[in-house]
Design a protein around this motif. Structure first.
Motif, mmCIF file in Angstrom:
data_model
loop_
_atom_site.group_PDB
_atom_site.id
_atom_site.type_symbol
_atom_site.label_atom_id
_atom_site.label_comp_id
_atom_site.label_asym_id
_atom_site.label_seq_id
_atom_site.Cartn_x
_atom_site.Cartn_y
_atom_site.Cartn_z
ATOM 1 N N LEU A 32 0.810 -1.225 0.000
ATOM 2 C CA LEU A 32 0.000 0.000 0.000
ATOM 3 C C LEU A 32 0.840 1.271 0.000
ATOM 4 C CD1 LEU A 32 -2.761 -1.370 2.279
ATOM 5 C CD2 LEU A 32 -3.161 -0.328 0.049
ATOM 6 N N THR A 33 2.142 1.110 -0.089
ATOM 7 C CA THR A 33 3.001 2.296 -0.241
ATOM 8 C C THR A 33 3.189 2.503 -1.748
ATOM 9 O OG1 THR A 33 4.061 1.849 1.859
ATOM 10 C CG2 THR A 33 5.246 3.291 0.337
ATOM 11 N N ILE A 34 2.626 3.586 -2.230
ATOM 12 C CA ILE A 34 2.545 3.805 -3.684
ATOM 13 C C ILE A 34 3.432 4.983 -4.088
ATOM 14 C CG2 ILE A 34 0.945 4.182 -5.620
ATOM 15 C CD1 ILE A 34 0.282 1.634 -3.970
ATOM 16 N N ARG A 35 4.191 4.787 -5.141
ATOM 17 C CA ARG A 35 5.088 5.847 -5.629
ATOM 18 C C ARG A 35 4.597 6.410 -6.954
ATOM 19 N NH1 ARG A 35 9.887 5.755 -2.860
ATOM 20 N NH2 ARG A 35 9.983 4.031 -1.379
ATOM 21 N N ASP A 36 4.983 7.651 -7.234
ATOM 22 C CA ASP A 36 4.616 8.249 -8.520
ATOM 23 C C ASP A 36 5.687 7.906 -9.563
ATOM 24 O OD1 ASP A 36 6.752 9.922 -8.033
ATOM 25 O OD2 ASP A 36 5.530 11.676 -7.552
ATOM 26 N N GLN A 56 1.639 7.831 -1.513
ATOM 27 C CA GLN A 56 0.769 7.283 -0.473
ATOM 28 C C GLN A 56 1.572 6.289 0.371
ATOM 29 O OE1 GLN A 56 -3.023 5.246 -1.643
ATOM 30 N NE2 GLN A 56 -2.107 3.606 -0.441
ATOM 31 N N TYR A 57 1.552 6.497 1.665
ATOM 32 C CA TYR A 57 2.273 5.594 2.563
ATOM 33 C C TYR A 57 1.354 4.478 3.037
ATOM 34 C CZ TYR A 57 6.378 8.505 2.701
ATOM 35 O OH TYR A 57 7.517 9.181 2.359
ATOM 36 N N GLY A 58 1.967 3.348 3.321
ATOM 37 C CA GLY A 58 1.182 2.235 3.845
ATOM 38 C C GLY A 58 0.739 2.503 5.274
ATOM 39 N N PHE A 59 1.589 3.249 6.002
ATOM 40 C CA PHE A 59 1.342 3.388 7.435
ATOM 41 C C PHE A 59 1.725 4.784 7.920
ATOM 42 C CE2 PHE A 59 2.844 2.386 11.909
ATOM 43 C CZ PHE A 59 1.571 2.176 12.420
ATOM 44 N N LEU A 60 0.884 5.318 8.777
ATOM 45 C CA LEU A 60 1.159 6.613 9.401
ATOM 46 C C LEU A 60 1.118 6.432 10.912
ATOM 47 C CD1 LEU A 60 -1.345 8.701 7.245
ATOM 48 C CD2 LEU A 60 1.132 8.663 6.936
ATOM 49 N N CYS A 61 2.018 7.142 11.583
ATOM 50 C CA CYS A 61 2.089 6.954 13.046
ATOM 51 C C CYS A 61 2.717 8.191 13.675
ATOM 52 C CB CYS A 61 2.957 5.714 13.299
ATOM 53 S SG CYS A 61 3.316 5.380 14.995
ATOM 54 N N TYR A 99 12.213 -0.003 5.370
ATOM 55 C CA TYR A 99 11.065 -0.517 4.607
ATOM 56 C C TYR A 99 10.353 0.601 3.833
ATOM 57 C CZ TYR A 99 11.919 -4.335 7.880
ATOM 58 O OH TYR A 99 12.514 -5.331 8.616
ATOM 59 N N HIS A 100 10.590 1.819 4.208
ATOM 60 C CA HIS A 100 10.007 2.993 3.530
ATOM 61 C C HIS A 100 8.479 2.938 3.448
ATOM 62 C CE1 HIS A 100 14.060 4.160 2.450
ATOM 63 N NE2 HIS A 100 14.261 2.914 2.041
ATOM 64 N N VAL A 101 7.849 2.432 4.501
ATOM 65 C CA VAL A 101 6.383 2.340 4.489
ATOM 66 C C VAL A 101 5.741 3.435 5.342
ATOM 67 C CG1 VAL A 101 6.321 -0.134 4.014
ATOM 68 C CG2 VAL A 101 6.420 0.674 6.395
ATOM 69 N N MET A 102 6.577 4.195 6.022
ATOM 70 C CA MET A 102 6.077 5.240 6.920
ATOM 71 C C MET A 102 6.882 6.516 6.657
ATOM 72 S SD MET A 102 5.750 4.818 11.022
ATOM 73 C CE MET A 102 7.289 5.418 11.663
ATOM 74 N N PRO A 103 6.227 7.663 6.634
ATOM 75 C CA PRO A 103 6.982 8.879 6.324
ATOM 76 C C PRO A 103 7.997 9.243 7.401
ATOM 77 C CG PRO A 103 4.729 9.431 6.949
ATOM 78 C CD PRO A 103 4.793 7.941 6.860
ATOM 79 N N MET A 114 -3.166 3.313 6.084
ATOM 80 C CA MET A 114 -3.474 2.927 7.464
ATOM 81 C C MET A 114 -2.784 3.888 8.424
ATOM 82 S SD MET A 114 -3.263 -1.201 7.391
ATOM 83 C CE MET A 114 -2.133 -1.404 6.047
ATOM 84 N N ALA A 115 -3.337 3.977 9.600
ATOM 85 C CA ALA A 115 -2.733 4.872 10.588
ATOM 86 C C ALA A 115 -3.011 4.360 11.985
ATOM 87 C CB ALA A 115 -3.283 6.284 10.434
ATOM 88 N N LEU A 116 -2.031 4.588 12.849
ATOM 89 C CA LEU A 116 -2.212 4.212 14.251
ATOM 90 C C LEU A 116 -2.849 5.401 14.965
ATOM 91 C CD1 LEU A 116 -1.584 2.049 16.403
ATOM 92 C CD2 LEU A 116 0.616 3.146 16.768
ATOM 93 N N GLY A 117 -4.037 5.207 15.457
ATOM 94 C CA GLY A 117 -4.721 6.343 16.085
ATOM 95 C C GLY A 117 -5.820 5.896 17.023
ATOM 96 N N GLY A 118 -6.342 6.838 17.756
ATOM 97 C CA GLY A 118 -7.363 6.529 18.741
ATOM 98 C C GLY A 118 -8.774 6.593 18.170
#
Lengths: 330, 453
Positions: free
Chosen positions: B181-185, B192-197, B242-246, B275-279
Motif C-alpha cells: 500500500l506504499t505507492i510511488r509516482d 501514499q504511505y502504507g502506514f502513518l504513526c 522498509y520505507h512504508v512510513m513517512p 493505514m494509521a495508528l490512532g485513537g
C-alpha cells in the motif's frame, strides 16, 4: 512650618511619579529581586522536593549543565545574523531617505513586517521552508537543474548538493555539534538555526532599526554633504566620511540594543516554529528558562539561569559601550 | 490639531461603546458557576451542555487549554499558585497526578465518591487507575479512556486490490501489506504511505519489543536495554529501511497542519496513508468526511502484545471555594448519561467499563457503518500507561529522551548510540536529584537495599 515653592513642586512631581514608581516596584523591581533570592533556593512549584536554601548550588550546577552551554551556543549562533540585519537596515534606510515619488508607500511596505503579528509571520515562514513543496527549495531546485550545477559539481569534485531540510535539520554553517559544545564536520550545512536567522534578518531589516536610521538620516546636515561634494567627494566618500560618522550614535544604540535583544531572543521562533528542535538545536537561553520554570517547574534553577543571562548581557553591553564609545564622535 | 484631537476622542468613545456592547454577559448569579480546564475539542462543549441541562443549578464553563503542548499542567499550577485556579481540571497520567497531589492542588475525593456510591477502582477501566489513584487515594474520576488501534481506508485497499487486513497479529505479518500500500509516482516519490504513526508512539514499539524506560522501582533508566533498542530500531526501519512510513521530513513535505487531533490524522484524512495508528477519538473528525469508508483492527505487536493506553481524568481543585459544588460534575462523569454520550461522540471510549459492553456501544444507530467498536474496547485490556520514576522530573526525562529520539527519527544517530546516551543522561539526572534531596536519597537507598536482598 512654611514650605517653599521648590518643596511643593517636589511633592507634586512625586505625586505624578508615584503611580509609575509603584508599578515599577511591584511589577518589575519586586519580581527581579524575588528571582535573585529564589535563585539561591531549590524552589520547585510542584513541591516534589522540600524547599531549601541552596545558596550558590544552582550556579555550580549550571556551570556543569551541558544543556545550558549548548543553548548558550545556540543563542550566540542565532545572533550571527545581527550584523547583516543592521547593515540591511542601514542600506534600506539610505534607499528610503531618497526624495522619490511615493516614498511613503515604500516606507510603509518595508515596515509592514514589524507591525504584522509575529506568529503569523512565523507560520508563513514555516510554510516557505517546507523542504519539498516550499517556494524556497523550489527556487533552489530550479537553479540546480537549470544551470546543471550538480552535473558540474559531480564532474569537478565528484559531489553534488541537495536543497537544505531547513527547520528539520540540525546542520549549521559553523558545523556545531548537536550534543556537546564543539564542532563536527558532518553537521556542516544549512539547518533550523540558519532558517531562523534568515527569517530574523528579513523581519529586522525593515524594522525599528531602519526607522532609527531613517530618522537620523533626515537630520543629516545637508551643508556637510554639500561641503564634501564641493571638495570633490563622490557618493562613497560622502557616505564614508560624512554620513557614517554622523550615524555613529544611532549605530551604537542599535548595536547595543540588538545585542541585548539577541541574547534575550529566540523564544517565540522556537515555540512556534520548531518547539526547540530538532534535537534541541533551536533552544535558546530564554526558551531554556521558560522550560525549566514552566515545564519542569524548577523555578529556583530557572531564576539562576535568568541571572546568569543578565550578567552575560550586562558584560556584553559594557564591552560594547567601551569599544563603541571610542568610535562615536558626534 | 484641534480637529485631530476631537476626531480621536470621538473614535475612542465610539470604540468604547462597541466594546461595551460586546462584553460578555455577567454570570447568572442564581447558579453556581464552575470552570473546567480542558482541551477545546469538538466534543467538550456538548458534554458541558448536557451537564448544565441536567443540573440547572450549576453552570460549568470551559477554560480551554492546548493539551497537545502540555500546557494544561503549567496553566493549572501557575493559576492555582496565583489563587485563580480552575474549579475542575483535566489531568493525564500518573506523573501529572502525583505532581498535582504534591503541589496541594488535587483534592482527595475518596470519601466523597464513596458516599456518592461511585467506586472508580471497580467500575473504571484498569488502565485509568494510575491516572486517578495515588497512594491508594482517589483524586478524581476518569473522563475517557483510549488505546490506539489501526485505522484503514477501505477505498485505498479497494483501489489497489488489497484485501482488508484481518487476523494480522505481528508486525512481521503486517509489513507486506504496508509495502503493497506504499505507492510511488512516476518519479519514484511516495504519494501514499502504507502506514502513518505519530512520532511519540515509538514508546509503544519499545514496550512491544520488551523494553522499558525504567526499572519497575524507577531507580534506573533502562531505555538502553537490547529490547528497547530493538523497538526503536524497528520504528526507524519502518521509515528508512522498509520505507512504508513517512520520515519527519516527508511528513513536513506533506504539509501537516496539526491543530486539534494530530498531524498524522490530517494526513490520513487527506488520503496520504492507507493505514494509521490512532485513537477512537479520531472519529470525531473522520465522521465529517462522509465519503471516507473506514475500517479498524487491533494494532500488530512485536514479541509482546502491549499497547500505549491513556486516560483523561478530571480532578477538583483543592483550593477552589466551590469544590463541594464541583463534586456534582464528578458524579456526572460516572453517570449513565455522560458515559453513553462519550461513546456516542467517540471521544475515545467511556471511562466506566460497563458502558462499552452494551449493544448501543457496539451498534450506534446513528452510525450504522461503524462496525469496529469492539476493537477500541478490546485493546484496552492490553494497554500499559506511561512509565515514570519518582527520582526524576518526567518533563526533564522526556526532554532528554526526546532529543535522542529526534536524532534517530531524523536518521542522524543509530538507535543503539542514541538510547545509550539517553539512559546515561537520565541516570545522571537521577543521581543529581538524589544529591539534592536527602528524602529522595533515603527512598532510593531503601529501594536499592531491598533490591540487594
Amino acid at each position: 512650618m512654611k514650605t517653599t515653592r521648590r518643596q511643593r513642586n517636589v511633592v507634586i512631581a512625586a505625586g505624578f511619579l508615584l503611580p509609575n514608581l509603584l508599578g515599577f516596584l511591584v511589577f518589575t523591581a519586586g519580581p527581579v529581586a524575588f528571582s535573585l533570592v529564589m535563585s539561591l533556593s531549590n524552589w520547585n512549584i510542584q513541591h516534589t522536593v522540600p524547599f531549601q536554601w541552596t545558596f550558590l548550588r544552582n550556579f555550580v550546577d549550571l556551570w556543569h549543565d551541558q544543556s545550558f552551554w549548548l543553548y548558550f551556543v545556540n543563542t550566540i549562533y542565532l545572533m550571527l545574523g545581527l550584523p547583516l540585519a543592521i547593515a540591511g537596515s542601514l542600506v534600506l534606510a539610505l534607499l528610503l531617505s531618497q526624495n522619490l515619488r511615493g516614498i511613503t508607500i515604500y516606507r510603509t511596505l518595508f515596515y509592514l513586517p514589524s507591525i504584522t503579528s509575529g506568529i503569523a509571520l512565523m507560520i508563513l515562514w514555516k510554510a516557505l521552508y517546507n523542504p519539498d513543496f516550499g517556494p524556497i527549495n523550489a527556487v533552489i531546485n530550479w537553479t540546480l537543474q537549470t544551470f546543471h550545477i550538480n552535473g558540474i559539481l559531480h564532474a569537478l569534485f565528484g559531489t553534488s548538493v541537495t536543497p537544505p531540510q531547513w527547520l528539520l535539520a540540525t546542520r549549521n554553517l559553523l558545523g556545531l555539534d548537536v550534543e556537546k559544545v564543539g564542532f563536527l564536520p558532518a553537521q556542516w550545512g544549512l539547518g533550523a538555526r540558519d532558517a531562523i536567522i534568515i527569517m530574523g534578518i528579513w523581519i529586522a531589516v525593515g524594522g525599528n532599526n531602519m526607522l532609527l536610521y531613517l530618522a537620523a538620516l533626515t537630520n543629516l546636515p545637508q551643508e556637510l554633504v554639500e561641503a564634501a561634494q564641493l571638495d570633490g567627494a563622490g557618493k562613497w566618500a560622502v557616505f564614508k566620511n560624512v554620513t557614517w560618522p554622523y550615524l555613529a550614535p544611532t549605530t551604537f544604540f542599535i548595536v547595543v540594543m540588538s545585542f541585548i535583544g539577541g541574547l534575550q531572543g529566540g523564544f517565540e521562533q522556537a515555540r512556534v516554529m520548531t518547539g526547540g528542535g530538532p534535537a534541541g538545536t533551536t533552544m535558546t537561553m530564554s526558551y531554556y528558562i521558560y522550560t525549566k520554570a514552566f515545564e519542569e517547574f524548577q523555578v529556583g534553577y530557572a531564576s539562576a539561569v535568568s541571572w546568569v543571562l543578565f550578567i552575560i548581557i550586562f558584560i556584553v553591553t559594557l564591552i560594547n559601550w567601551r569599544l563603541s564609545n571610542k568610535e562615536v564622535n558626534y | 490639531m484641534k480637529t485631530a484631537v476631537i476626531t480621536v476622542l470621538i473614535v475612542w468613545i465610539l470604540l468604547s461603546g462597541v466594546a461595551w456592547m460586546l462584553q460578555p454577559k455577567p454570570d447568572d448569579l442564581s447558579k453556581t458557576n464552575l470552570t473546567w480546564l480542558s482541551d477545546d475539542n469538538p466534543t467538550r462543549r456538548e458534554q458541558l451542555g448536557l451537564f448544565n441541562r441536567l443540573n440547572p443549578q450549576y453552570n460549568v464553563r470551559l477554560d480551554p487549554v492546548d493539551t497537545n503542548t502540555g500546557g494544561g499542567m503549567e496553566k493549572v499550577i501557575v493559576q492555582s499558585i496565583a489563587g485563580v485556579g480552575p474549579d475542575l481540571f483535566d489531568s493525564y497520567g500518573s506523573y501529572k497526578l502525583a505532581t498535582y497531589v504534591k503541589a496541594g492542588i488535587a483534592w482527595d475525593v475518596t470519601d466523597e465518591l464513596k458516599n456518592a456510591g461511585i467506586d472508580v477502582k471497580k467500575d473504571a477501566w484498569k488502565l485509568a487507575l494510575s491516572s486517578v489513584v495515588y497512594k491508594g487515594r482517589v483524586y478524581g474520576v476518569p473522563s475517557n479512556v483510549g488505546t490506539p488501534a489501526i485505522w484503514f481506508n477501505k477505498d485505498l485497499f479497494d483501489k489497489y486490490k488489497v484485501p482488508y487486513p484481518k487476523n494480522v497479529r505481528t508486525w512481521k505479518e503486517f509489513l507486506p501489506i504496508l509495502q503493497r500500500l506504499t505507492i510511488r509516482d512516476e518519479h519514484g516519490r511516495v504519494k501514499q504511505y502504507g502506514f502513518l504513526c505519530d512520532s511519540w508512539m515509538v514508546t509503544q514499539f519499545i514496550w512491544q519489543w520488551g523494553g522499558r524506560t525504567y526499572t519497575p522501582d524507577g531507580t534506573k533508566c533502562v531505555i538502553d536495554s537490547p529490547e528497547a533498542i530493538a523497538g526503536v530500531q524497528f520504528f526507524h526501519d519502518l521509515m528508512y529501511k522498509y520505507h512504508v512510513m513517512p520520515t519527519p521530513n516527508d511528513e513536513a513535505a506533506m504539509a501537516t497542519q496539526g491543530g486539534w487531533g494530530s498531524g498524522t490524522m490530517t494526513l490520513f484524512m487527506g488520503g496520504k496513508g492507507a493505514m494509521a495508528l490512532g485513537g477512537r477519538y479520531w472519529l470525531c473528525s473522520l465522521r465529517d468526511i462522509k465519503e471516507l469508508k473506514l475500517g479498524a483492527i487491533e494494532c500488530p505487536y512485536g514479541p509482546h502484545k502491549i499497547y500505549w493506553g491513556s486516560s483523561r481524568v478530571t480532578i477538583i481543585n483543592k483550593n477552589s471555594p466551590r469544590r463541594k459544588a464541583a463534586l456534582a460534575f464528578l458524579k456526572y462523569l460516572a453517570s449513565h448519561d455522560y458515559n453513553e454520550l462519550v461513546n456516542h461522540q467517540a471521544d475515545c471510549v467511556s471511562p466506566m467499563k460497563a458502558y462499552c459492553y452494551t449493544d448501543k456501544y457496539m451498534h450506534d444507530p446513528d452510525y450504522p457503518n461503524e462496525d469496529f467498536n469492539a476493537v477500541w474496547r478490546d485493546t484496552n485490556d492490553y494497554a500499559m500507561t506511561e512509565e515514570v520514576s519518582p527520582f526524576i522530573n518526567a518533563q526533564t526525562a522526556g526532554r532528554i529522551v526526546e532529543k535522542q529520539l529526534d536524532l534517530v527519527r531524523n536518521n542522524q544517530k543509530p538507535a543503539t548510540q542514541a538510547m545509550k546516551a539517553a539512559a546515561r543522561e537520565v541516570n545522571a539526572e537521577i543521581q543529581k536529584n538524589l544529591d539534592r534531596d536527602p528524602n529522595l536519597r533515603a527512598e532510593y537507598d531503601r529501594l536499592m537495599g531491598t533490591k540487594a536482598k
